[in-house]
Write a protein that holds these residues in place. Structure first.
Motif, PDB file in Angstrom:
ATOM      1  N   ALA A  23      11.781 -18.819  -4.998  1.00  0.00           N
ATOM      2  CA  ALA A  23      10.531 -18.504  -5.687  1.00  0.00           C
ATOM      3  C   ALA A  23       9.517 -19.636  -5.638  1.00  0.00           C
ATOM      4  N   ASN A  24       9.991 -20.870  -5.529  1.00  0.00           N
ATOM      5  CA  ASN A  24       9.071 -22.012  -5.484  1.00  0.00           C
ATOM      6  C   ASN A  24       8.214 -21.915  -4.226  1.00  0.00           C
ATOM      7  N   GLY A  25       6.912 -22.045  -4.395  1.00  0.00           N
ATOM      8  CA  GLY A  25       5.992 -21.893  -3.279  1.00  0.00           C
ATOM      9  C   GLY A  25       5.272 -20.562  -3.290  1.00  0.00           C
ATOM     10  N   ALA A  26       5.825 -19.571  -3.967  1.00  0.00           N
ATOM     11  CA  ALA A  26       5.226 -18.228  -4.048  1.00  0.00           C
ATOM     12  C   ALA A  26       4.826 -17.709  -2.674  1.00  0.00           C
ATOM     13  N   ARG A  27       5.680 -17.930  -1.690  1.00  0.00           N
ATOM     14  CA  ARG A  27       5.346 -17.469  -0.343  1.00  0.00           C
ATOM     15  C   ARG A  27       5.428 -15.950  -0.218  1.00  0.00           C
ATOM     16  N   ILE A  28       5.848 -15.286  -1.279  1.00  0.00           N
ATOM     17  CA  ILE A  28       5.872 -13.829  -1.259  1.00  0.00           C
ATOM     18  C   ILE A  28       4.467 -13.258  -1.111  1.00  0.00           C
ATOM     19  N   ARG A  29       3.451 -14.062  -1.428  1.00  0.00           N
ATOM     20  CA  ARG A  29       2.066 -13.597  -1.321  1.00  0.00           C
ATOM     21  C   ARG A  29       1.447 -13.916   0.034  1.00  0.00           C
ATOM     22  N   LEU A  30       2.211 -14.608   0.909  1.00  0.00           N
ATOM     23  CA  LEU A  30       1.723 -15.027   2.218  1.00  0.00           C
ATOM     24  C   LEU A  30       2.429 -14.252   3.326  1.00  0.00           C
ATOM     25  N   ALA A  31       1.823 -14.287   4.524  1.00  0.00           N
ATOM     26  CA  ALA A  31       2.517 -13.750   5.699  1.00  0.00           C
ATOM     27  C   ALA A  31       3.676 -14.685   6.028  1.00  0.00           C
ATOM     28  N   PRO A  32       4.815 -14.147   6.447  1.00  0.00           N
ATOM     29  CA  PRO A  32       5.082 -12.720   6.697  1.00  0.00           C
ATOM     30  C   PRO A  32       5.617 -11.960   5.484  1.00  0.00           C
ATOM     31  N   GLN A  33       5.917 -12.668   4.380  1.00  0.00           N
ATOM     32  CA  GLN A  33       6.666 -12.034   3.299  1.00  0.00           C
ATOM     33  C   GLN A  33       5.898 -10.904   2.628  1.00  0.00           C
ATOM     34  N   LYS A  34       4.586 -11.035   2.533  1.00  0.00           N
ATOM     35  CA  LYS A  34       3.811 -10.011   1.820  1.00  0.00           C
ATOM     36  C   LYS A  34       3.884  -8.651   2.511  1.00  0.00           C
ATOM     37  N   ASP A  35       4.285  -8.662   3.784  1.00  0.00           N
ATOM     38  CA  ASP A  35       4.336  -7.414   4.536  1.00  0.00           C
ATOM     39  C   ASP A  35       5.747  -6.909   4.784  1.00  0.00           C
ATOM     40  N   TRP A  36       6.756  -7.585   4.265  1.00  0.00           N
ATOM     41  CA  TRP A  36       8.121  -7.134   4.470  1.00  0.00           C
ATOM     42  C   TRP A  36       8.359  -5.810   3.751  1.00  0.00           C
ATOM     43  N   GLN A  37       9.030  -4.905   4.426  1.00  0.00           N
ATOM     44  CA  GLN A  37       9.304  -3.598   3.832  1.00  0.00           C
ATOM     45  C   GLN A  37      10.050  -3.720   2.507  1.00  0.00           C
ATOM     46  N   GLY A  38      11.032  -4.647   2.467  1.00  0.00           N
ATOM     47  CA  GLY A  38      11.840  -4.798   1.261  1.00  0.00           C
ATOM     48  C   GLY A  38      11.066  -5.283   0.059  1.00  0.00           C
ATOM     49  N   ASN A  39       9.864  -5.831   0.287  1.00  0.00           N
ATOM     50  CA  ASN A  39       9.026  -6.303  -0.823  1.00  0.00           C
ATOM     51  C   ASN A  39       8.038  -5.244  -1.296  1.00  0.00           C
ATOM     52  N   GLU A  40       8.139  -4.029  -0.764  1.00  0.00           N
ATOM     53  CA  GLU A  40       7.233  -2.938  -1.165  1.00  0.00           C
ATOM     54  C   GLU A  40       5.789  -3.433  -1.183  1.00  0.00           C
ATOM     55  N   PRO A  41       5.184  -3.630  -0.010  1.00  0.00           N
ATOM     56  CA  PRO A  41       3.867  -4.281   0.074  1.00  0.00           C
ATOM     57  C   PRO A  41       2.793  -3.704  -0.841  1.00  0.00           C
ATOM     58  N   GLU A  42       2.724  -2.391  -0.990  1.00  0.00           N
ATOM     59  CA  GLU A  42       1.683  -1.812  -1.851  1.00  0.00           C
ATOM     60  C   GLU A  42       1.919  -2.183  -3.310  1.00  0.00           C
ATOM     61  N   ARG A  43       3.158  -2.031  -3.762  1.00  0.00           N
ATOM     62  CA  ARG A  43       3.446  -2.413  -5.147  1.00  0.00           C
ATOM     63  C   ARG A  43       3.230  -3.900  -5.349  1.00  0.00           C
ATOM     64  N   LEU A  44       3.706  -4.719  -4.387  1.00  0.00           N
ATOM     65  CA  LEU A  44       3.556  -6.167  -4.495  1.00  0.00           C
ATOM     66  C   LEU A  44       2.086  -6.555  -4.611  1.00  0.00           C
ATOM     67  N   ALA A  45       1.232  -5.975  -3.755  1.00  0.00           N
ATOM     68  CA  ALA A  45      -0.197  -6.307  -3.798  1.00  0.00           C
ATOM     69  C   ALA A  45      -0.806  -5.935  -5.143  1.00  0.00           C
ATOM     70  N   ARG A  46      -0.379  -4.808  -5.688  1.00  0.00           N
ATOM     71  CA  ARG A  46      -0.903  -4.383  -6.998  1.00  0.00           C
ATOM     72  C   ARG A  46      -0.492  -5.359  -8.096  1.00  0.00           C
TER      73      ARG A  46
END
Length: 725
Positions: free
Chosen positions: A486-509
């Protein structure tokens, strides 16, 4: 007494090899049963230093200058029992360190030199590691002297780095901080072959397309670190070998330039050993006799040392002066023609044509004698592959560029599995931040966490939204090489923000809600995501009737795109997540086995896996809002209902295809819930069921909540090395 009684029959009362009369293990009898052993690796009971030992504290008292001085002395202190080639061990220790670090693979972060695992099987007995056991024994007097202040893992890698310094290279730096393991990593998957050096075809869909090698493997054959030095499946063909070299090194986190530099630098010092027959060698260390005392590959028909040493089977040196760092390798490779010949051990090797006497290296024992130069198929690959050739031609024109490229690549090779720079220790840690270290800026700590939590609570985000987002951010952590988290919050950056397992639409919301709250509160987005998840857990616990505060430690930072090596983060993408009941697609490996792999990388135990799964189900944190495994009528409450209903014998369980099941009322046949294999394994596997029954008990409702919170916090803080330093 019965004549078969173990005492009257004179038999040993211990049933060797298993817990059954036939001496077989449970997995021998029931090979399809889920094997949880991977979660039991490195139990603290195996550590002889005890639970209170802190290696980081021990390092603070290490006399690093004295240790280096002892290593430098050792480099030229030839031992009678295992004499040094040309009176120098620089080649020996470079190889020992290389083969320790070189088992690292990017796909799952396993292998590498960060744990001292070269001391144990299978690595200590891989054919490619022949005689690394001698190097470790040469280091033993130094390890004995400095004791707990230096781990085997650090000492092995340091010895290789000092070897290059003694040879004359200006190295890039060195970091201490690798902690030893104390028993084999027996559940690491090194391949399916049942024999050493079996043909590599089984690792590929097509051996002519190295990209089709089975993941997560990197080495081309069982028992090798990289590629076969004689060529693909032992058949010389430099262009085919070049393709394997490129793919194998890429799977070890190296690009073409780094690959070329490492090959050149690795073959600038030392030599190959094949002046004899491998058939005359004793067993590898793990299969040796008691009198061998853990040493292997001992010659049974002769000296087996010095000029008579047998390791790879190839015989000869790459350069004229194999104990010094110089630029002879490329001069010789590029300026001579090379022809295929067989070594005394029968291995294919390339030998220089019409080699001038002044370019002939001396015999390792008698300087008055001269030997020929050799190259492996991988060396010839650098010369003949067009892309590698461009790189080595540039290095040939600019030796300083080669020196820098190798020093940096060696540092990366030997530190890639150590994780972020915050884990580095010592005076020689480079100041420069390197992209492959996954740098993260320091995060703020002075904000009001309770006020931030109140703003999140008023945001309208659901419990499932908050918990799933925090989990997805943290679940990328791999204890194998300390990456992700979780450190770094790279979930909001490429490539993680577009991973299917992260549910991109829900994640962006969800991020669109949390990011402005973080900015207004002075907190990092990384902290805000985790705090939101904690809030969701607290709300779910309250809905179940328990007031509990989830521990939170501020200080996470927010990484930028410029600090993120996109390609190397692709390998962290989850292909399955049993905790959120999700599979990207069907795999040969079962969903529950994929869950064990993720659990081990997260550093969780089997009970922690159990409690987290049950809690995530009832909270409603499944991927896409799926109802599979949500065995409760009060979704959103952190209750023990998952376990209560899983173990309720008033229910029956029925497969309905594609790995899914229905839970029906045993009397009426009415469908109550649906489930996946991952859900039902907690009732079908005897070990996991024993944990499930604990959490299903009426008197353990509060224990369930507290254990869930503890396991959740462990995941959220897995990459917070600043909290444990």
């Amino acid at each position: 007494m019965d004549g078969n009684d173990i005492n009257t029959a004179g038999k040993c009362p211990v049933m060797h090899g298993g817990m059954t009369a036939a001496g077989r293990s449970n997995t021998d009898w029931w090979p399809n049963a889920l094997n949880l052993d991977i979660l039991h690796q490195h139990d603290r009971k195996t550590n002889p230093l005890g639970p209170d030992f802190n290696y980081r504290e021990a390092l603070k008292s290490l006399d690093i200058d004295a240790l280096k001085a002892d290593l430098r002395k050792l480099m030229n202190d030839s031992q009678d029992w295992w004499p040094a080639d040309w009176g120098s061990y620089v080649g020996m220790f470079a190889r020992v360190a290389w083969h320790a670090a070189g088992s690292y693979r990017l796909a799952d972060g396993r292998g590498g030199g960060g744990t001292g695992n070269q001391r144990f099987a299978p690595l200590n007995s891989w054919p490619d590691n022949a005689n690394t056991d001698k190097g470790r024994r040469l280091l033993w007097p130094i390890k004995k002297k400095y004791g707990n202040k230096i781990s085997w893992a650090d000492l092995i890698i340091l010895a290789g780095t000092v070897a290059y310094e003694v040879a004359g290279l200006k190295t890039f730096g060195f970091a201490f901080g690798r902690e030893d393991i104390w028993h084999p990593e027996k559940d690491t998957y090194w391949g399916a072959e049942k024999e050493w050096l079996a043909p590599s075809d089984g690792r590929y869909d097509s051996v002519d397309d190295p990209a089709t090698m089975e993941n997560p493997l990197a080495a081309v054959q069982m028992g090798l670190i990289y590629v076969n030095p004689e060529g693909v499946n032992g058949q010389p063909d430099p262009l085919r070998t070049a393709a394997q070299v490129r793919e194998t090194f890429a799977r070890m986190a190296m690009n073409d330039e780094e690959t070329a530099a490492l090959t050149i630098g690795g073959h600038t010092i030392g030599k190959c050993h094949g002046n004899g027959s491998a058939a005359d060698l004793s067993a590898a260390p793990e299969g040796g006799e008691a009198e061998h005392q853990g040493l292997g590959w001992l010659n049974t028909k002769g000296r087996g040392i010095g000029r008579n040493t047998v390791v790879s089977g190839i015989e000869g040196a790459w350069t004229t002066h194999p104990t010094r760092w110089d630029h002879e390798y490329l001069d010789l490779l590029l300026n001579y023609d090379w022809e295929l010949k067989k070594s005394p051990a029968g291995a294919w090797q390339w030998e220089a044509v019409d080699l001038a006497e002044e370019h002939m290296p001396a015999d390792v024992e008698d300087p008055s004698k001269r030997i020929n130069l050799v190259m492996t198929d991988a060396d010839m690959a650098l010369k003949m592959d067009p892309d590698f050739r461009k790189i080595i031609d540039r290095f040939h024109r600019d030796p300083a560029a080669l020196d820098d490229a190798f020093a940096r690549a060696w540092f990366k090779l030997t530190h890639r599995d150590m994780g972020p720079k915050s884990r580095y220790f010592g005076p020689d840690v480079p100041a420069e931040d390197l992209i492959w270290q996954d740098p993260i800026p320091a995060g703020p700590t002075g904000y009001d966490a309770e006020a931030l939590k109140a703003r999140i609570a008023a945001s309208g985000l659901s419990i499932a939204d908050m918990v799933a987002t925090a989990w997805d951010s943290a679940r990328t952590y791999r204890g194998s090489d300390m990456r992700g988290g979780a450190n770094g919050a790279r979930i909001r950056l490429a490539p993680q923000k577009d991973w299917q397992g992260n549910e991109p639409e829900r994640l962006a919301r969800v991020l669109s809600v949390l990011e402005p709250i973080a900015a207004e509160s002075g907190a990092s987005i990384a902290d805000t995501i985790v705090l939101a998840g904690n809030l969701g857990i607290e709300q779910a616990a309250k809905a179940a009737g328990f007031e509990i505060k989830v521990p939170f430690a501020p200080g996470r930072g927010d990484a930028t795109d410029a600090q993120t090596e996109v390609d190397s983060f692709d390998v962290l993408e989850p292909l399955a997540d049993g905790y959120r009941n999700w599979l990207k697609k069907d795999y040969v490996v079962s969903p529950e086995e994929l869950m064990l792999d993720r659990t081990q990388l997260l550093g969780l135990t089997a009970p922690e896996m159990t409690v987290l799964t049950g809690g995530m189900r009832v909270i409603g944190a499944n991927f896409g809002g799926s109802k599979d495994g949500v065995f409760t009528d009060r979704e959103g409450a952190l209750s023990n209902d998952f376990f209560v209903n899983l173990t309720d014998m008033g229910n029956s369980w029925h497969p309905v295809g594609e790995g899914r099941y229905e839970i029906r009322d045993r009397n009426t046949g009415a469908v109550k819930w649906t489930a996946t294999r991952v859900d039902l394994v907690f009732g079908s596997n005897s070990i996991l069921r024993s944990y499930a029954e604990v959490y299903a008990q009426d008197d353990n409702r509060e224990k369930f909540v507290r254990d869930f919170v503890a396991a959740w916090t462990k995941v959220m803080n897995a990459d917070r090395f600043d909290l444990t330093a």
